[in-house]
Design a protein around this motif. Structure first.
Motif, PDB file in Angstrom:
ATOM      1  N   ASP A  23       0.833  -1.206   0.000  1.00 16.99           N
ATOM      2  CA  ASP A  23       0.000   0.000   0.000  1.00 16.99           C
ATOM      3  C   ASP A  23       0.869   1.258   0.000  1.00 16.99           C
ATOM      4  O   ASP A  23       0.549   2.255  -0.666  1.00 16.99           O
ATOM      5  N   CYS A  24       1.964   1.220   0.753  1.00 17.06           N
ATOM      6  CA  CYS A  24       2.849   2.383   0.830  1.00 17.06           C
ATOM      7  C   CYS A  24       3.595   2.603  -0.486  1.00 17.06           C
ATOM      8  O   CYS A  24       3.804   3.740  -0.902  1.00 17.06           O
ATOM      9  N   LEU A  25       3.979   1.515  -1.144  1.00 16.48           N
ATOM     10  CA  LEU A  25       4.625   1.635  -2.457  1.00 16.48           C
ATOM     11  C   LEU A  25       3.659   2.239  -3.473  1.00 16.48           C
ATOM     12  O   LEU A  25       4.036   3.097  -4.269  1.00 16.48           O
ATOM     13  N   GLU A  26       2.410   1.783  -3.454  1.00 18.36           N
ATOM     14  CA  GLU A  26       1.417   2.327  -4.378  1.00 18.36           C
ATOM     15  C   GLU A  26       1.137   3.796  -4.067  1.00 18.36           C
ATOM     16  O   GLU A  26       0.907   4.602  -4.983  1.00 18.36           O
ATOM     17  N   LEU A  28       3.302   5.926  -2.826  1.00 17.36           N
ATOM     18  CA  LEU A  28       4.446   6.671  -3.344  1.00 17.36           C
ATOM     19  C   LEU A  28       4.374   6.783  -4.864  1.00 17.36           C
ATOM     20  O   LEU A  28       4.648   7.843  -5.436  1.00 17.36           O
ATOM     21  N   GLY A  29       3.984   5.691  -5.524  1.00 19.23           N
ATOM     22  CA  GLY A  29       3.814   5.729  -6.977  1.00 19.23           C
ATOM     23  C   GLY A  29       2.771   6.744  -7.397  1.00 19.23           C
ATOM     24  O   GLY A  29       2.933   7.446  -8.392  1.00 19.23           O
ATOM     25  N   PHE A  30       1.692   6.842  -6.614  1.00 16.99           N
ATOM     26  CA  PHE A  30       0.649   7.834  -6.902  1.00 16.99           C
ATOM     27  C   PHE A  30       1.203   9.250  -6.814  1.00 16.99           C
ATOM     28  O   PHE A  30       0.926  10.103  -7.668  1.00 16.99           O
ATOM     29  N   ILE A  31       1.973   9.519  -5.779  1.00 21.81           N
ATOM     30  CA  ILE A  31       2.559  10.864  -5.615  1.00 21.81           C
ATOM     31  C   ILE A  31       3.457  11.202  -6.806  1.00 21.81           C
ATOM     32  O   ILE A  31       3.366  12.283  -7.386  1.00 21.81           O
ATOM     33  N   LEU A  32       4.312  10.265  -7.183  1.00 20.91           N
ATOM     34  CA  LEU A  32       5.249  10.513  -8.282  1.00 20.91           C
ATOM     35  C   LEU A  32       4.520  10.679  -9.611  1.00 20.91           C
ATOM     36  O   LEU A  32       4.978  11.409 -10.492  1.00 20.91           O
ATOM     37  N   GLN A  33       3.380   9.987  -9.754  1.00 16.94           N
ATOM     38  CA  GLN A  33       2.605  10.070 -10.993  1.00 16.94           C
ATOM     39  C   GLN A  33       1.853  11.395 -11.111  1.00 16.94           C
ATOM     40  O   GLN A  33       1.670  11.915 -12.205  1.00 16.94           O
ATOM     41  N   THR A  34       1.435  11.943  -9.982  1.00 17.46           N
ATOM     42  CA  THR A  34       0.502  13.075 -10.032  1.00 17.46           C
ATOM     43  C   THR A  34       1.086  14.417  -9.621  1.00 17.46           C
ATOM     44  O   THR A  34       0.504  15.458  -9.939  1.00 17.46           O
ATOM     45  N   GLY A  78      10.547  -3.431  -0.028  1.00 22.89           N
ATOM     46  CA  GLY A  78       9.728  -2.264  -0.345  1.00 22.89           C
ATOM     47  C   GLY A  78      10.486  -0.974  -0.129  1.00 22.89           C
ATOM     48  O   GLY A  78      10.358  -0.031  -0.916  1.00 22.89           O
ATOM     49  N   LEU A  79      11.288  -0.916   0.933  1.00 26.18           N
ATOM     50  CA  LEU A  79      12.091   0.279   1.186  1.00 26.18           C
ATOM     51  C   LEU A  79      13.084   0.502   0.053  1.00 26.18           C
ATOM     52  O   LEU A  79      13.218   1.630  -0.454  1.00 26.18           O
ATOM     53  N   ALA A  80      13.770  -0.563  -0.367  1.00 32.36           N
ATOM     54  CA  ALA A  80      14.735  -0.444  -1.467  1.00 32.36           C
ATOM     55  C   ALA A  80      14.039   0.015  -2.745  1.00 32.36           C
ATOM     56  O   ALA A  80      14.540   0.894  -3.460  1.00 32.36           O
ATOM     57  N   SER A  81      12.874  -0.555  -3.035  1.00 36.99           N
ATOM     58  CA  SER A  81      12.131  -0.168  -4.242  1.00 36.99           C
ATOM     59  C   SER A  81      11.660   1.277  -4.171  1.00 36.99           C
ATOM     60  O   SER A  81      11.692   2.008  -5.168  1.00 36.99           O
ATOM     61  N   SER A  82      11.216   1.703  -2.995  1.00 37.82           N
ATOM     62  CA  SER A  82      10.729   3.078  -2.847  1.00 37.82           C
ATOM     63  C   SER A  82      11.862   4.082  -3.069  1.00 37.82           C
ATOM     64  O   SER A  82      11.677   5.120  -3.721  1.00 37.82           O
ATOM     65  N   LEU A  83      13.035   3.775  -2.556  1.00 39.21           N
ATOM     66  CA  LEU A  83      14.185   4.661  -2.745  1.00 39.21           C
ATOM     67  C   LEU A  83      14.599   4.698  -4.205  1.00 39.21           C
ATOM     68  O   LEU A  83      14.962   5.750  -4.740  1.00 39.21           O
ATOM     69  N   ASN A 147      10.118  -2.081 -10.849  1.00 46.47           N
ATOM     70  CA  ASN A 147       9.489  -1.094  -9.977  1.00 46.47           C
ATOM     71  C   ASN A 147       8.460  -0.220 -10.683  1.00 46.47           C
ATOM     72  O   ASN A 147       7.788   0.576 -10.038  1.00 46.47           O
ATOM     73  N   ASP A 148       8.290  -0.386 -12.004  1.00 43.51           N
ATOM     74  CA  ASP A 148       7.262   0.397 -12.687  1.00 43.51           C
ATOM     75  C   ASP A 148       5.853  -0.069 -12.307  1.00 43.51           C
ATOM     76  O   ASP A 148       4.876   0.634 -12.543  1.00 43.51           O
ATOM     77  N   ARG A 149       5.745  -1.242 -11.709  1.00 44.29           N
ATOM     78  CA  ARG A 149       4.413  -1.740 -11.335  1.00 44.29           C
ATOM     79  C   ARG A 149       3.824  -0.979 -10.157  1.00 44.29           C
ATOM     80  O   ARG A 149       2.644  -1.142  -9.831  1.00 44.29           O
ATOM     81  N   HIS A 150       4.628  -0.157  -9.514  1.00 39.18           N
ATOM     82  CA  HIS A 150       4.136   0.581  -8.353  1.00 39.18           C
ATOM     83  C   HIS A 150       3.400   1.864  -8.742  1.00 39.18           C
ATOM     84  O   HIS A 150       2.805   2.514  -7.877  1.00 39.18           O
ATOM     85  N   TYR A 151       3.458   2.253 -10.022  1.00 40.31           N
ATOM     86  CA  TYR A 151       2.671   3.397 -10.475  1.00 40.31           C
ATOM     87  C   TYR A 151       1.215   2.960 -10.640  1.00 40.31           C
ATOM     88  O   TYR A 151       0.942   1.809 -11.003  1.00 40.31           O
ATOM     89  N   PRO A 152       0.264   3.850 -10.413  1.00 43.48           N
ATOM     90  CA  PRO A 152      -1.144   3.478 -10.620  1.00 43.48           C
ATOM     91  C   PRO A 152      -1.422   3.169 -12.086  1.00 43.48           C
ATOM     92  O   PRO A 152      -0.987   3.908 -12.970  1.00 43.48           O
ATOM     93  N   ILE A 153      -2.102   2.054 -12.335  1.00 44.15           N
ATOM     94  CA  ILE A 153      -2.448   1.665 -13.711  1.00 44.15           C
ATOM     95  C   ILE A 153      -3.833   2.218 -14.001  1.00 44.15           C
ATOM     96  O   ILE A 153      -4.845   1.547 -13.804  1.00 44.15           O
TER      97      ILE A 153
END
Length: 278
Positions: A23-26, A28-34, A78-83, A147-153
């Motif tokens: 949930d936290c990775l998703e 973060l992906g939302f923030i980076l996307q928007t 998840g921490l490594a992927s988020s960074l 790690n591209d899977r963490h962006y909202p589809i």
């Protein structure tokens, strides 16, 4: 679902994520996307628990402590992927050690503006441990392609042609039906536009490609050759993807379905930009 990621913490701070790493990775992906112009990304650490404070030009986000370190497991991965995601976006990351009390406030959506001010004025962790968190898991500092899977589809609604916006709203439930309806609707639009009863490639060539005979429509570009190239692109994209669906049942990954729908959407936008070839 994105709706499960949000909790309104205050008028100025938005809280995302849960106690679960995914949930936290998703989030973060939302923030980076928007969000544009992210000004700061601060890793909030308390022992082996980690959260994020993200400050963009317009918003302040707190991502809860679904990230961990110090062992091999989903939390540290998840921490490594988020960074890696943040570094991929060329965002500088700093780390601040916070108290257990403050971490509890992070997770309970109780952070105050004074807490944010305190974090921003705190000393950053030195030596920098950001790359160590990544290297411990992946044994490399290169970005992991997965790690591209963490962006909202999600479809980008602001890009959708109004004539298929209703299909975009139904896309998640019935992607195949939305795509097929979009093809059929586009053919109907072109038959009405050209006042013919042609179908598929013959219809598109008559409308947009000027070879032996002058096309009925063109694009307002530098020369006829460029307009013809756009017409061929239009025809080839429509024919290739439409014929594939006409000859059998399609079972594509949802991400590929989105790509195809956005391709059709581009054809709608190009059709709308065409002008009579007088």
């Amino acid at each position: 679902m994105l709706s499960t990621l949000f909790t309104q913490g205050s008028e100025k701070i938005q809280y995302l994520g849960t106690c679960y790493t995914q949930d936290c990775l998703e989030a973060l992906g939302f923030i980076l996307q928007t969000q544009q112009n992210i000004e700061k990304a601060i890793l909030l650490s308390n022992k082996q628990y980690h959260a994020f404070l993200i400050i963009s030009e317009r918003n302040t986000y707190v991502v809860r402590s679904g990230f961990k370190s110090g062992y091999m497991g989903e939390g540290p991965k998840g921490l490594a992927s988020s960074l890696q995601l943040l570094l991929k976006h060329q965002i500088d990351i700093e780390e601040v050690n916070i108290s257990e009390k403050l971490m509890k406030k992070v997770n309970k959506a109780l952070i105050l503006e004074s807490d944010v001010k305190h974090i921003l004025e705190s000393k950053f962790v030195r030596p920098l441990r950001i790359h160590e968190y990544i290297y411990t898991i992946y044994k490399t500092l290169e970005y992991q392609q997965i790690n591209d899977r963490h962006y909202p589809i999600e479809l980008s609604y602001h890009l959708i042609d109004p004539r298929i916006f209703d299909l975009a709203l139904k896309f998640k439930e019935e992607p195949n039906n939305a795509i097929m309806t979009a093809y059929a609707r586009l053919e109907d639009i072109l038959r009405h536009k050209t006042k013919t009863d042609l179908f598929s490639s013959n219809l598109l060539k008559t409308a947009f490609i000027s070879d032996k005979h002058k096309s009925m429509y063109k694009w307002n570009v530098d020369n006829e050759e460029v307009s013809n190239a756009i017409g061929r692109l239009f025809t080839h994209i429509f024919t290739a993807y439409r014929k594939e669906r006409a000859h059998g049942e399609i079972n594509k990954h949802y991400k590929m379905q989105i790509r195809e729908f956005m391709l059709i959407n581009e054809l709608y936008l190009l059709e709308n930009e065409s002008i009579p070839n007088n």
